[in-house]
Motif scaffolding. Structure first.
Motif, PDB file in Angstrom:
ATOM      1  N   THR A  68      -6.093 -38.043  25.083  1.00  0.00           N
ATOM      2  CA  THR A  68      -5.066 -39.071  25.254  1.00  0.00           C
ATOM      3  C   THR A  68      -5.775 -40.403  25.443  1.00  0.00           C
ATOM      4  O   THR A  68      -6.632 -40.543  26.329  1.00  0.00           O
ATOM      5  CB  THR A  68      -4.177 -38.757  26.473  1.00  0.00           C
ATOM      6  OG1 THR A  68      -3.634 -37.442  26.322  1.00  0.00           O
ATOM      7  CG2 THR A  68      -3.050 -39.759  26.581  1.00  0.00           C
ATOM      8  N   ARG A  69      -5.443 -41.359  24.592  1.00  0.00           N
ATOM      9  CA  ARG A  69      -6.070 -42.695  24.617  1.00  0.00           C
ATOM     10  C   ARG A  69      -7.585 -42.590  24.430  1.00  0.00           C
ATOM     11  O   ARG A  69      -8.360 -43.335  25.050  1.00  0.00           O
ATOM     12  CB  ARG A  69      -5.770 -43.419  25.928  1.00  0.00           C
ATOM     13  CG  ARG A  69      -4.305 -43.503  26.307  1.00  0.00           C
ATOM     14  CD  ARG A  69      -4.166 -44.113  27.681  1.00  0.00           C
ATOM     15  NE  ARG A  69      -2.845 -43.894  28.243  1.00  0.00           N
ATOM     16  CZ  ARG A  69      -2.512 -44.150  29.503  1.00  0.00           C
ATOM     17  NH1 ARG A  69      -3.437 -44.626  30.342  1.00  0.00           N
ATOM     18  NH2 ARG A  69      -1.282 -43.935  29.933  1.00  0.00           N
ATOM     19  N   ASP A  70      -8.017 -41.633  23.613  1.00  0.00           N
ATOM     20  CA  ASP A  70      -9.438 -41.375  23.360  1.00  0.00           C
ATOM     21  C   ASP A  70     -10.174 -40.953  24.627  1.00  0.00           C
ATOM     22  O   ASP A  70     -11.394 -41.146  24.744  1.00  0.00           O
ATOM     23  CB  ASP A  70     -10.125 -42.594  22.740  1.00  0.00           C
ATOM     24  CG  ASP A  70      -9.666 -42.846  21.327  1.00  0.00           C
ATOM     25  OD1 ASP A  70      -9.736 -43.996  20.876  1.00  0.00           O
ATOM     26  OD2 ASP A  70      -9.223 -41.869  20.658  1.00  0.00           O
ATOM     27  N   LEU A  71      -9.459 -40.412  25.607  1.00  0.00           N
ATOM     28  CA  LEU A  71     -10.067 -39.920  26.831  1.00  0.00           C
ATOM     29  C   LEU A  71      -9.783 -38.435  26.950  1.00  0.00           C
ATOM     30  O   LEU A  71      -8.713 -37.953  26.579  1.00  0.00           O
ATOM     31  CB  LEU A  71      -9.513 -40.655  28.057  1.00  0.00           C
ATOM     32  CG  LEU A  71      -9.767 -42.162  28.120  1.00  0.00           C
ATOM     33  CD1 LEU A  71      -9.081 -42.756  29.331  1.00  0.00           C
ATOM     34  CD2 LEU A  71     -11.253 -42.468  28.160  1.00  0.00           C
ATOM     35  N   GLY A  72     -10.760 -37.710  27.486  1.00  0.00           N
ATOM     36  CA  GLY A  72     -10.613 -36.264  27.628  1.00  0.00           C
ATOM     37  C   GLY A  72     -10.615 -35.839  29.078  1.00  0.00           C
ATOM     38  O   GLY A  72      -9.664 -36.055  29.815  1.00  0.00           O
ATOM     39  N   VAL A  73     -11.735 -35.230  29.526  1.00  0.00           N
ATOM     40  CA  VAL A  73     -11.890 -34.765  30.900  1.00  0.00           C
ATOM     41  C   VAL A  73     -12.462 -35.909  31.726  1.00  0.00           C
ATOM     42  O   VAL A  73     -13.515 -36.478  31.396  1.00  0.00           O
ATOM     43  CB  VAL A  73     -12.808 -33.532  30.958  1.00  0.00           C
ATOM     44  CG1 VAL A  73     -12.967 -33.067  32.392  1.00  0.00           C
ATOM     45  CG2 VAL A  73     -12.244 -32.412  30.102  1.00  0.00           C
ATOM     46  N   LEU A  74     -11.780 -36.247  32.838  1.00  0.00           N
ATOM     47  CA  LEU A  74     -12.185 -37.383  33.663  1.00  0.00           C
ATOM     48  C   LEU A  74     -12.918 -36.960  34.929  1.00  0.00           C
ATOM     49  O   LEU A  74     -13.686 -37.761  35.475  1.00  0.00           O
ATOM     50  CB  LEU A  74     -10.951 -38.215  34.041  1.00  0.00           C
ATOM     51  CG  LEU A  74     -10.179 -38.822  32.858  1.00  0.00           C
ATOM     52  CD1 LEU A  74      -9.005 -39.628  33.360  1.00  0.00           C
ATOM     53  CD2 LEU A  74     -11.093 -39.693  32.011  1.00  0.00           C
ATOM     54  N   ASP A  75     -12.703 -35.773  35.434  1.00  0.00           N
ATOM     55  CA  ASP A  75     -13.397 -35.341  36.644  1.00  0.00           C
ATOM     56  C   ASP A  75     -13.549 -33.823  36.613  1.00  0.00           C
ATOM     57  O   ASP A  75     -12.703 -33.109  36.052  1.00  0.00           O
ATOM     58  CB  ASP A  75     -12.615 -35.755  37.891  1.00  0.00           C
ATOM     59  CG  ASP A  75     -13.499 -35.702  39.134  1.00  0.00           C
ATOM     60  OD1 ASP A  75     -12.980 -35.920  40.243  1.00  0.00           O
ATOM     61  OD2 ASP A  75     -14.712 -35.431  38.987  1.00  0.00           O
ATOM     62  N   VAL A  76     -14.617 -33.358  37.243  1.00  0.00           N
ATOM     63  CA  VAL A  76     -14.941 -31.936  37.318  1.00  0.00           C
ATOM     64  C   VAL A  76     -15.422 -31.647  38.726  1.00  0.00           C
ATOM     65  O   VAL A  76     -16.250 -32.388  39.278  1.00  0.00           O
ATOM     66  CB  VAL A  76     -16.023 -31.552  36.293  1.00  0.00           C
ATOM     67  CG1 VAL A  76     -16.483 -30.124  36.512  1.00  0.00           C
ATOM     68  CG2 VAL A  76     -15.507 -31.702  34.883  1.00  0.00           C
TER      69      VAL A  76
END
Length: 758
Positions: free
Chosen positions: A728-736
């Motif tokens: 979404t919006r060229d963003l994938g996983v933001l935190d792990v």
């Protein structure tokens, strides 16, 4: 009119004539063709169901043998393969042809037989023109159409024909010019397409009859082909366990069972003769003592090669090529222009030091003019050329590849998606798990902080914070129930009041036990108490900085927390003490834009990651201990191993860099498994696992074993790629983040979901 009857029911099998592939007209008997020139009318009178095989044997009053009936009716007796039956049938045919009665008498006999049995049905067949009966024989139509024999049919794949007939003419394959669209239209238009098969011997399309379709379906369903066969009929027990008076067979024993064999006697006599002559040696017992020999017995110590161990043999001459032949191919002969160009070149520049010539025979070849000169140059090469022994190392290329263990041997690690936490309306930027692993806190761009139950994916509480949540950190001290939230320019300390009520009450008592000093000192941040309305939501303290906060992280003991501010200068990193409510700026100057900070798990070290480097500071000595160079653009995330001797960092150029603090300041290993920028990296507190989340929507879990032996390097093996988030919006996983006790990993994505992989 000649009446021909087939009185044996064996000629029919399920409606198909035995020996005949098609229902074709039978030919007239040979004596009828040879005895008259008119066209007789032949009628076939078969008995299908009423006549049994016994009636055929008893009804010999017709005067016709089996061979004559088969000749008259156009059928062959496939049950007899002996030549005696054929000879007998031929003799009877000759007698019928040479008798006085002739065709007319035979016709009368058949009419009388028909009148004697009026109940038999008559089948009138079309008249057959007089022709040679051997011109076209349909008794075995399949062999006439294709007489290839045992030759595999795939040998004819590249030829237009599929075999040959008896006259040697090619049997051509049917033309198949249909493409896939025509075949599809034929499949839609032809109602019998589903029952059409291709004959492998001729390549023609055949339409299966209803009986054949029923047979195929019975075979596919695992049933017997014959519908009348009973597989469950009672078995006849020929042999039983009871002792019988009389044996099953009373056959006397053979004479050879009690008379010595003459053949064996001859074999034994031959073997005895061979042993006497010495042709066969009896087996001798092997000597168990080992045999030793001198390894250097073959070498002469006085020889030159024996004394000189490092002898290098002379290089061999190159073998002559086609150009040196007395009769070379035409392409090796030089033309006039090539000959002139060869003569103008310097001798050292010539590709060939001679001109290729062609001779009619080997006798016409003259003596070689440069023979003595070449031998002299060869001797000079052997005498003056220096030689060096090259030790060739035979290394298997597979031995150079490191032997990695199999992923199944490195379990446990997360392998599949277990739960999805839905509730946020915008991208989820940060995650944090409680020390006990029962609760999960998540912050989103929708201006809310949500508290989840890990086991059920149920949202327990939703706390509106009024801004974008940049970072969330749960206090690692299990006796304190406190969550730090970075919102805009403030850090909010919340008491979620989840779990044990004693722990939640003790946390409030700890915060309320603080008494401000009489003379407050100047601090870079302001500590504010929450109002009554905010305390109902769970807010206890508010730390205001004046500039946006991007990250908040706790010390291992839970009393200190570090905050990263999005500003320029030396105040980018602030350290707050919860018990005394004090804030301080540990640095006097800035070394670039700070991205992430982390506390060392066991020593008083603070790791500060800028865009191009990672600095390790000693907090007690207040000095720089080490500077790590990741060589990437730019550092986006940071994580410290629970043992404290290794550090990993992710970068926006899709690299994951592993540092060994005891080894070097340069990367020990650089992993390039992701295709886009890395947003978060994390270590597991207990298991040898670390994970990385990227904008390509994947989470890669790797096995990272750190050994206590300092001489053994860490073992890094990627074990699983976890997928589930949508871009979404060229963003994938933001935190792990990992679960504190189980081999589970949580990931938050730009699609507004949180996913648990177990």
């Amino acid at each position: 009119m000649v009446l021909v009857e087939a009185g044996d029911c064996r000629v029919l099998e399920a409606g198909v004539w035995r020996g005949v592939r098609q229902f074709s007209l039978p030919w007239p008997p040979p004596h009828a063709l040879r005895g008259s020139h008119h066209q007789p009318t032949v009628s076939l009178q078969p008995r299908l169901l009423c006549t049994s095989p016994l009636s055929h044997g008893a009804g010999s009053d017709s005067g016709l043998s089996d061979s004559e009936e088969s000749v008259f009716s156009g059928l062959e007796d496939s049950g007899s393969d002996s030549s005696e039956d054929e000879d007998e049938g031929d003799e009877k045919g000759k007698e019928g042809a040479g008798s006085d009665k002739g065709p007319g008498a035979m016709e009368k006999a058949t009419e009388e037989q028909a009148q004697a049995d009026p109940a038999r049905p008559r089948t009138e067949m079309a008249s057959v023109p007089t022709a040679d009966e051997y011109a076209e024989d349909s008794s075995d139509e399949e062999d006439i159409r294709n007489t290839v024999g045992n030759v595999p049919l795939e040998w004819y794949d590249d030829f237009p024909h599929v075999g040959y007939d008896l006259d040697g003419r090619c049997i051509y394959k049917p033309l198949r010019t249909q493409d896939e669209l025509d075949q599809f239209l034929d499949k839609m238009d032809n109602p019998d397409y589903w029952r059409t098969v291709q004959d492998p011997t001729t390549g023609r399309d055949l339409r299966l009859t209803d009986e054949q379709v029923v047979l195929v379906r019975r075979l596919q369903s695992g049933q017997f082909g014959d519908a009348g066969f009973d597989p469950y009929e009672p078995a006849v027990d020929f042999f039983s366990g009871d002792v019988m008076i009389h044996p099953v067979t009373n056959r006397p024993a053979d004479k050879r069972s009690f008379i010595p064999s003459l053949v064996e006697k001859e074999k034994v006599s031959r073997m005895v003769h061979a042993i006497k002559m010495g042709w066969i040696q009896p087996r001798r017992p092997r000597d168990p003592t080992p045999s030793f020999y001198d390894l250097w017995a073959q070498e002469d110590p006085n020889a030159v090669l024996g004394r000189h161990k490092m002898h290098v043999p002379a290089p061999k001459l190159a073998l002559p090529s086609h150009a040196e032949s007395y009769n070379p191919p035409p392409e090796y002969l030089l033309g006039e222009e090539e000959r002139a160009a060869w003569e103008q070149q310097e001798p050292s520049e010539r590709k060939l030091n001679f001109l290729p010539r062609k001779f009619p025979s080997l006798r016409a070849v003259p003596a070689y003019g440069r023979f003595i000169q070449e031998r002299f140059e060869r001797c000079l090469d052997l005498y003056l050329c220096p030689r060096q022994r090259k030790m060739r190392v035979n290394v298997d290329p597979e031995d150079l590849i490191p032997k990695l263990p199999r992923p199944r041997d490195l379990q446990p690690f997360p392998t599949c998606q277990a739960l999805v936490y839905r509730g946020h309306s915008d991208l989820v930027r940060c995650l944090s798990v409680s020390p006990g692993g029962q609760w999960l806190a998540s912050g989103s761009d929708d201006g809310s902080l949500r508290l989840w139950e890990v086991a059920t994916a149920r949202c327990v509480r939703t706390v509106p914070v009024g801004g974008v949540v940049r970072s969330v950190a749960w206090n690692p001290n299990p006796t304190v129930c406190l969550v730090a939230v970075a919102v805009e320019d403030s850090v909010l300390l919340l008491n979620p009041a989840l779990g044990d009520r004693l722990v939640a009450g003790g946390t409030d008592q700890l915060l309320s036990a603080f008494f401000p000093p009489e003379e407050p000192a100047s601090q870079p941040a302001r500590w504010l108490e929450a109002s009554e309305e905010e305390r109902r939501v769970g807010l206890r303290l508010r730390i205001c900085h004046g500039t946006p906060a991007t990250q908040v992280t706790w010390h291992g003991r839970g009393d200190y927390l570090a905050v990263v501010l999005a500003t320029q200068g030396h105040t980018q990193v602030l350290i707050h003490q919860l018990s005394r409510r004090r804030s301080q700026s540990p640095f006097r100057r800035s070394h670039g834009q700070v991205q992430r900070v982390a506390f060392h798990p066991s020593r008083p070290f603070l790791l500060v990651a800028s865009q191009r480097s990672i600095r390790l500071y000693h907090l007690l000595r207040q000095e720089l201990t080490k500077k790590l160079m990741p060589n990437c653009k730019w550092v986006s995330s940071l994580a410290v191993h629970p043992a404290g001797d290794n550090v990993i960092c992710g970068s926006y150029d899709s690299k994951l860099v592993w540092f060994d603090l005891d080894l070097s300041t340069k990367p020990y290993r650089v992993l390039r498994h992701h295709k886009k920028a890395l947003r978060a990296v994390a270590f597991h507190p207990r298991y040898p696992l670390f994970a990385s989340g990227s904008d390509d929507g994947t989470v890669i879990v790797c096995h990272g074993m750190v050994y206590n032996d300092l001489l053994q390097n860490p073992l890094l093996v990627p074990v699983k790629v976890l997928k589930g988030h949508t871009l979404t919006r060229d963003l994938g996983v933001l935190d792990v983040v990992f679960h504190p006790t189980q081999p589970w990993v949580f990931s938050s994505g730009a699609d507004g979901t949180i996913r648990l992989f177990s």
